[in-house]
Scaffold this motif. Structure first.
Motif, PDB file in Angstrom:
ATOM      1  N   TYR A 145      80.446  77.379  28.037  1.00  0.00           N
ATOM      2  CA  TYR A 145      79.695  76.536  28.829  1.00  0.00           C
ATOM      3  C   TYR A 145      80.160  75.664  30.026  1.00  0.00           C
TER       4      TYR A 145
ATOM      5  N   LYS B  58      67.980  66.595  22.141  1.00  0.00           N
ATOM      6  CA  LYS B  58      67.488  66.613  23.545  1.00  0.00           C
ATOM      7  C   LYS B  58      68.008  65.482  24.531  1.00  0.00           C
TER       8      LYS B  58
ATOM      9  N   ARG C  86      73.216  70.553  25.192  1.00  0.00           N
ATOM     10  CA  ARG C  86      72.292  71.505  25.637  1.00  0.00           C
ATOM     11  C   ARG C  86      72.908  72.965  25.172  1.00  0.00           C
ATOM     12  N   ALA C  87      74.266  73.030  25.189  1.00  0.00           N
ATOM     13  CA  ALA C  87      75.118  74.280  24.832  1.00  0.00           C
ATOM     14  C   ALA C  87      74.658  74.640  23.233  1.00  0.00           C
TER      15      ALA C  87
ATOM     16  N   ASN D  16      71.087  75.775  23.002  1.00  0.00           N
ATOM     17  CA  ASN D  16      71.183  77.315  23.488  1.00  0.00           C
ATOM     18  C   ASN D  16      71.918  78.313  22.472  1.00  0.00           C
ATOM     19  N   GLU D  17      72.770  77.621  21.674  1.00  0.00           N
ATOM     20  CA  GLU D  17      73.470  78.563  20.737  1.00  0.00           C
ATOM     21  C   GLU D  17      72.639  78.803  19.342  1.00  0.00           C
TER      22      GLU D  17
END
Ligand code: AMP
Ligand code: GLY
Length: 418
Positions: free
Chosen positions: A110, A199, A252-253, A256-257
């Motif tokens: 990322y 978040k 965020r990473a 996303n994972e």
């Protein structure tokens, strides 16, 4: 319920006890300091089942985990499975701390700024790579190694020995099944911790810690000999930069994972020419940073922890004072090597009113005498309107506290006032 027994956990309990939301407070297992403001439960932090049972029996509404080991063993997953509210990341999310290979791959994927690093599980391949790299160089065991798994090697010989110790001699056991060999950075080290509900990400105030046992960063690494907040050079712009390039992208990473991250995300940073890079992530409050951060928090900590658990951190306002805070660790003679315990501690009642003494390795003896019971014994802390004032107050009070062989650094926050 706070889980753990160090000065970090005493600081957490101290702050939580101030909340109007709190009617009863427990610490497992705690220390003499926590016993004065909460009820200690004689349960080890790694006994997840016993902790869950105690939480259910007592009807605990909120649990906060101090140390990394129970997080890495899945205490949050276990509590959540039973429907017991708990603050911290799941076992999978704790990998950001418990696996340096995982963290490095995440940062590389990322584009989160970090030192160049390559992973090896085979000694011969690692050796070949090391021989092609400049020194100093850093060798890191993949897993948790009680703070000992990072070797900053000044020579190739030292690096090769670290590689062989970890991968072949297995000095850290399976935590050393693989290693990251990493470029050695120079600059200034700062810890920036943030609350996140997966978040929203809200930074705390920055802090510096001191890892070596002796003044001027001499001697072996310890669990931390002191800390202060804020570091003068780390301004709002740098905090913003770390938020935008590191903390928010990391959260965020993880999402996303498919591994949502909730709790405290701690970025251990090296800053050179205003460019922050990640040396490590931790999945929890830092020790001793927490002892210098929480005294500056104005907001009710319980409100923040509940907002994280309930995914509404975006609605929370988190306020900090402009004060400076300094915490100095008093340790037993011999720490971080072998040391003796059981020495009476005197002078604890002979301190200025605004001195906070966060206990770590302490134990109560007969007739209410407090005795040493660990390597790091106390973090002596105070705030002031600036660093010079806070620092002067702490160092005026420290000599009042005594136990046989007590040792503390004289240079905590010195670089901020000279
Ligand atoms: P860690 O356990 O990852 O925090 O590492 C312990 C200490 O090793 C850090 O606080 C740094 O002082 C040092 N360190 C870790 N990685 C590096 C690096 N890539 N370059 C220079 N120093 C490092
Ligand atoms: N202060 C370093 C740590 O908490 O890991």
């Amino acid at each position: 319920m706070v889980i753990g027994s160090g000065a970090r956990e005493h600081a957490l309990a101290w702050k939580i006890a101030q909340s109007p939301n709190v009617t009863e407070l427990y610490v497992a297992p705690g220390n003499v300091g926590t016993a004065a403001i909460a009820r200690n439960l004689n349960i080890r932090p790694n006994d997840i089942e016993a902790l869950a049972k105690a939480a259910q029996d007592i009807g605990i509404d909120l649990t906060v985990v101090g140390p990394e080991a129970p997080l890495a063993s899945g205490i949050v997953d276990h509590f959540e499975h039973l429907g017991i509210p708990i603050f911290g990341p799941t076992k999978a999310a704790t990998r950001i701390e418990s696996s340096k290979v995982f963290a490095k791959k995440l940062m590389q994927k990322y584009a989160i700024p970090c030192p160049k690093g390559v992973t090896f599980s085979n000694y011969a391949e690692g050796k070949k790579y090391l021989e092609s790299q400049p020194v100093p160089i850093v060798v890191k065991a993949d897993g948790l190694a009680a703070g000992k798994g990072v070797i900053v090697a000044g020579s190739r010989g030292e690096a090769l020995k670290a590689l062989s110790d970890i991968l072949e001699a297995k000095i850290f056991g399976s935590a050393g099944d693989s290693v990251v060999i990493e470029e050695c950075l120079t600059g200034r080290e700062v810890s920036l911790l943030a609350f996140t509900d997966g978040k929203t990400v809200v930074p705390m105030v920055p802090a510096c810690d001191y890892k070596r046992i002796f003044d001027n960063d001499q001697g072996p690494n310890t669990g931390g000999m002191g800390s202060y907040s804020p570091p003068g050079f780390f301004d709002a712009k740098l905090t913003q930069r770390v938020m935008e390039t590191i903390l928010k992208p990391a959260v965020r990473a993880m999402a996303n994972e498919g591994i949502p991250y909730k709790g405290v995300l701690y970025a251990g940073l090296m800053i050179a020419s205003d460019r922050p890079k990640v040396l490590e992530f931790n999945a929890r409050f830092g020790d001793p940073e927490t002892q210098a951060i929480l005294p500056r928090l104005q907001t009710d900590l319980v409100d923040i922890l509940l907002a994280v658990i309930d995914n509404r951190l975006g609605e929370a306002t988190i306020k900090w004072t402009d004060d400076a805070c300094v915490g100095v660790v008093m340790a037993s003679a011999g720490y971080p090597g072998n040391y003796k315990t059981g020495f009476p501690i005197t002078g604890l009642n002979n301190l200025d009113k605004d001195i906070l003494v966060f206990h770590a390795g302490t134990k109560l003896g007969d007739n209410s005498q407090v005795y040493t019971d660990g390597g790091r014994v106390l973090t002596v802390t105070t705030t002031g309107k600036n660093m010079a004032e806070a620092r002067a107050k702490v160092y005026q009070n420290l000599p009042h506290i005594h136990f046989d062989g007590c040792h503390y650094r004289k240079d905590i926050a010195a670089r901020e006032v000279n």
